[in-house]
Motif scaffolding. Structure first.
Motif, PDB file in Angstrom:
ATOM      1  N   GLY A   1       0.779  -1.224   0.000  1.00  6.75           N
ATOM      2  CA  GLY A   1       0.000   0.000   0.000  1.00  6.75           C
ATOM      3  C   GLY A   1       0.811   1.274   0.000  1.00  6.75           C
ATOM      4  O   GLY A   1       0.243   2.374  -0.052  1.00  6.75           O
ATOM      5  N   THR A   2       2.133   1.176   0.069  1.00  6.92           N
ATOM      6  CA  THR A   2       2.969   2.370   0.043  1.00  6.92           C
ATOM      7  C   THR A   2       2.855   3.062  -1.315  1.00  6.92           C
ATOM      8  O   THR A   2       2.967   2.429  -2.360  1.00  6.92           O
ATOM      9  CB  THR A   2       4.441   2.008   0.302  1.00  6.92           C
ATOM     10  OG1 THR A   2       4.551   1.435   1.606  1.00  6.92           O
ATOM     11  CG2 THR A   2       5.319   3.237   0.235  1.00  6.92           C
ATOM     12  N   VAL A   3       2.626   4.365  -1.282  1.00  3.90           N
ATOM     13  CA  VAL A   3       2.546   5.171  -2.502  1.00  3.90           C
ATOM     14  C   VAL A   3       3.746   6.096  -2.533  1.00  3.90           C
ATOM     15  O   VAL A   3       3.913   6.942  -1.658  1.00  3.90           O
ATOM     16  CB  VAL A   3       1.242   5.994  -2.547  1.00  3.90           C
ATOM     17  CG1 VAL A   3       1.227   6.903  -3.775  1.00  3.90           C
ATOM     18  CG2 VAL A   3       0.026   5.079  -2.546  1.00  3.90           C
ATOM     19  N   ASP A   4       4.596   5.929  -3.520  1.00  2.00           N
ATOM     20  CA  ASP A   4       5.721   6.832  -3.728  1.00  2.00           C
ATOM     21  C   ASP A   4       5.323   7.849  -4.782  1.00  2.00           C
ATOM     22  O   ASP A   4       5.021   7.495  -5.926  1.00  2.00           O
ATOM     23  CB  ASP A   4       6.965   6.065  -4.186  1.00  2.00           C
ATOM     24  CG  ASP A   4       7.556   5.214  -3.086  1.00  2.00           C
ATOM     25  OD1 ASP A   4       7.506   5.652  -1.919  1.00  2.00           O
ATOM     26  OD2 ASP A   4       8.058   4.122  -3.380  1.00  2.00           O
TER      27      ASP A   4
ATOM     28  N   PHE B   1      -1.043  -1.738   4.515  1.00  4.85           N
ATOM     29  CA  PHE B   1      -1.711  -3.022   4.708  1.00  4.85           C
ATOM     30  C   PHE B   1      -0.851  -4.013   5.496  1.00  4.85           C
ATOM     31  O   PHE B   1      -1.357  -4.998   6.019  1.00  4.85           O
ATOM     32  CB  PHE B   1      -2.046  -3.647   3.345  1.00  4.85           C
ATOM     33  CG  PHE B   1      -3.053  -2.877   2.557  1.00  4.85           C
ATOM     34  CD1 PHE B   1      -4.402  -2.932   2.860  1.00  4.85           C
ATOM     35  CD2 PHE B   1      -2.659  -2.087   1.491  1.00  4.85           C
ATOM     36  CE1 PHE B   1      -5.340  -2.229   2.120  1.00  4.85           C
ATOM     37  CE2 PHE B   1      -3.581  -1.377   0.744  1.00  4.85           C
ATOM     38  CZ  PHE B   1      -4.937  -1.442   1.055  1.00  4.85           C
ATOM     39  N   ASN B   2       0.478  -3.785   5.486  1.00  5.37           N
ATOM     40  CA  ASN B   2       1.426  -4.685   6.159  1.00  5.37           C
ATOM     41  C   ASN B   2       1.518  -6.059   5.514  1.00  5.37           C
ATOM     42  O   ASN B   2       2.123  -6.959   6.068  1.00  5.37           O
ATOM     43  CB  ASN B   2       1.090  -4.847   7.649  1.00  5.37           C
ATOM     44  CG  ASN B   2       1.372  -3.586   8.424  1.00  5.37           C
ATOM     45  OD1 ASN B   2       2.409  -2.947   8.243  1.00  5.37           O
ATOM     46  ND2 ASN B   2       0.430  -3.194   9.286  1.00  5.37           N
TER      47      ASN B   2
END
Length: 572
Positions: free
Chosen positions: A361-364, A376-377
């Motif tokens: 879920g990381t957004v760069d 979300f992990n």
């Protein structure tokens, strides 16, 4: 789903090149140094306009003086034919080890209060003219010429001066580097950015190895433990290992005082104040930047690739080199994104920049504003879709959940909920309507799930078969659905131009649609681009290697493509 776009030229030109430990020839001539006083006495005062000519066999020179640290000298060289070069204007030596290190202490011992210029590569000079510039400012004393002779080696065919088909990394042994001296600062924890330099001097050199030996010797003379740069790129595009310690490690250089730790210093060999960087050198610089930053897991943003002038008061790396950095940074970021295994999707942003999504879920946000993210992990994020106004985006998870940020969490869109299948990883793609007031989710079986003002149309339904790949809108709300066999189904008035269909063969990967609905193109996993309607051809060359995943056709008229998430396989 638009995943990891990249211009074909960028993908095909970049490869992870081997580390080349090439023998420069036997024996490698050593660089030698001579300090030549240019004034009759150390305390003799010279005024702006003063000059002197010295007869000497030299390849590289530098100036040392006392007094005004901003003094500028011009240097001219006479070649073996008797012709004089245009005047080079020196600049202060603006690299150096970080304060507090053993290397910095040695510099202080050797240099004291003296001022030192950057080295100027001349190459086979028989005489040198040095002049204190008319607008140099205050008078100075104790002017001295550091004269370095760095003879060419007898190199094997294809080394110095060659234009390699793809950049390699030439080892220190290949240019005859002298061993490091004691006091080098060692290895940092990681690399977070690259600082681009130019070495100054003439661009008319013929033997890169000799230039490197000369620069290293000059840096030795200043008290440094080794050449200051981590890597250097010559005008033919060849990449050379600079400071020792290991090309894969975060070696602390002496290329930018106070900014060496955590950075890698890459110097273009030559002067780029008014001379543009050659296309070969630009390609070499791009390849080493992408490889080195990707190796250290750097998400390339505006602060990741900078010029020396961004961290130090200097003209380096020259106006022409500095001007190319924004476009170069953009290309490197695309390359790193393609090869980074963590990314699930990459979506362009209207107005410039793009967003990279990884499975957690990381957004760069790359050259774009960041509006938020959900952690979300675990690997469940599936796609990112950007709002037409470029001020927000939606992240789709595998269960059909919609996570909205920025303008996607406002107005009509705020209250829209996804078709949620708790515990069932079935959602595959999300597309936002052209007016930003609705969306549609595609499930793996081909079902379409509209929300808001998205048209209610039937999907292409294959119960129990995870075969649906992509859904797209055109500007008139026409809907296009791609399946893994290459079939393209049209809904809501979308134009049908046919498709390249491979029954029973799950090979199709992505779809791009022109906004006016006049054409579309699909991508297969082997690199084939299959245009229909008003779309140009653009195949990379069809090869039976399952590696291609993302396709997008930009308004500028280029196809962007990307490799599969693990980055494996050949690149073109």
């Amino acid at each position: 789903m638009r995943r990891l776009w990249l211009l074909p030229a960028l993908v095909m030109a970049f490869t992870t090149a081997p580390y080349v430990a090439q023998d420069p020839g036997d024996p490698t001539p050593e660089a030698t140094t001579e300090e030549v006083p240019l004034t009759d006495a150390p305390d003799e005062v010279v005024e702006p306009g003063w000059g002197v000519q010295v007869t000497t066999d030299t390849d590289l020179v530098g100036i040392t003086w006392e007094g005004d640290p901003g003094a500028r000298f011009t240097v001219e060289a006479r070649d073996e034919s008797g012709e004089w070069t245009p005047a080079f204007v020196t600049r202060p030596l603006d690299g150096g080890p970080d304060p507090g290190t053993d290397e910095a202490a040695r510099v202080e011992t050797l240099q004291g209060d003296s001022n030192v210029s950057e080295p100027v590569w001349l190459g086979d000079a028989t005489a040198v003219r040095v002049r204190l510039a008319d607008d140099a400012g205050e008078p100075v004393t104790g002017v001295e010429l550091t004269d370095v002779e760095s003879p060419e080696a007898t190199a094997p065919e294809g080394s110095a001066g060659a234009v390699p088909p793809q950049p390699g990394i030439r080892s220190r042994a290949s240019w005859g580097a002298a061993p490091q001296r004691a006091g080098c600062s060692g290895i940092a924890g990681t690399i977070t950015r690259a600082i681009v330099h130019h070495t100054d001097g003439t661009n008319n050199y013929s033997d890169t190895a000799a230039v490197l030996r000369g620069i290293q010797q000059y840096h030795f003379n200043r008290g440094w433990c080794d050449i200051g740069y981590n890597f250097l790129v010559d005008k033919w595009g060849t990449v050379w290992e600079g400071r020792g310690g290991g090309i894969t490690k975060a070696v602390i250089g002496a290329h930018s005082e106070g900014s060496n730790t955590g950075s890698t210093g890459i110097a273009l060999i030559g002067n780029h104040v008014s001379t543009p960087v050659s296309s070969a050198a630009r390609l070499g610089l791009r390849s080493i930047l992408a490889w080195k930053l990707g190796l250290h897991d750097v998400v390339v943003k505006s602060s990741s690739i900078i010029g020396h002038r961004n961290v130090y008061s200097t003209a380096c790396p020259g106006n022409r080199a500095y001007a190319m950095l924004p476009a170069l940074r953009n290309e490197v970021a695309f390359i790193v994104a393609v090869y980074a295994p963590r990314y699930k999707a990459l979506e362009e942003r209207p107005g410039g920049g793009w967003y990279q999504l990884d499975g957690t879920g990381t957004v760069d946000a790359v050259f774009a504003p960041h509006y938020g993210e959900h952690d979300f992990n675990w690997d469940i994020a599936r796609d990112i879709a950007v709002m037409p106004d470029g001020k927000g985006y939606i992240v789709l998870d595998g269960y059909g959940g919609l996570w909205k940020f920025g303008s996607a969490n406002q107005g009509t869109m705020k209250n829209l909920r996804g078709p949620y299948w708790n515990g069932w990883d079935i959602a595959r793609d999300v597309a936002i309507t052209p007016n930003g007031k609705g969306l549609v989710v595609l499930d793996a079986w081909g079902g379409l799930h509209p929300r808001g003002n998205a048209p209610v149309v039937a999907g292409s339904y294959w119960p129990g078969w995870d075969i649906a790949k992509d859904v797209e809108f055109d500007d008139d709300f026409g809907v296009y659905i791609l399946d893994g066999l290459g079939g393209i189904r049209q809904r809501n008035g979308a134009s049908n131009f046919g498709a390249d269909y491979w029954p029973g063969w799950d090979l199709a990967e992505d779809l791009t649609v022109k906004g006016d609905g006049s054409g579309y193109a699909s991508l297969d996993a082997w690199g084939g681009i299959h245009p229909r309607g008003n779309m140009p051809g653009g195949n990379l060359g069809w090869k039976p290697v399952d590696q291609w995943r993302g396709l997008f056709y930009s308004e500028s008229g280029h196809y962007y493509l990307g490799l599969k998430h693990d980055g494996s396989g050949a690149t073109g």
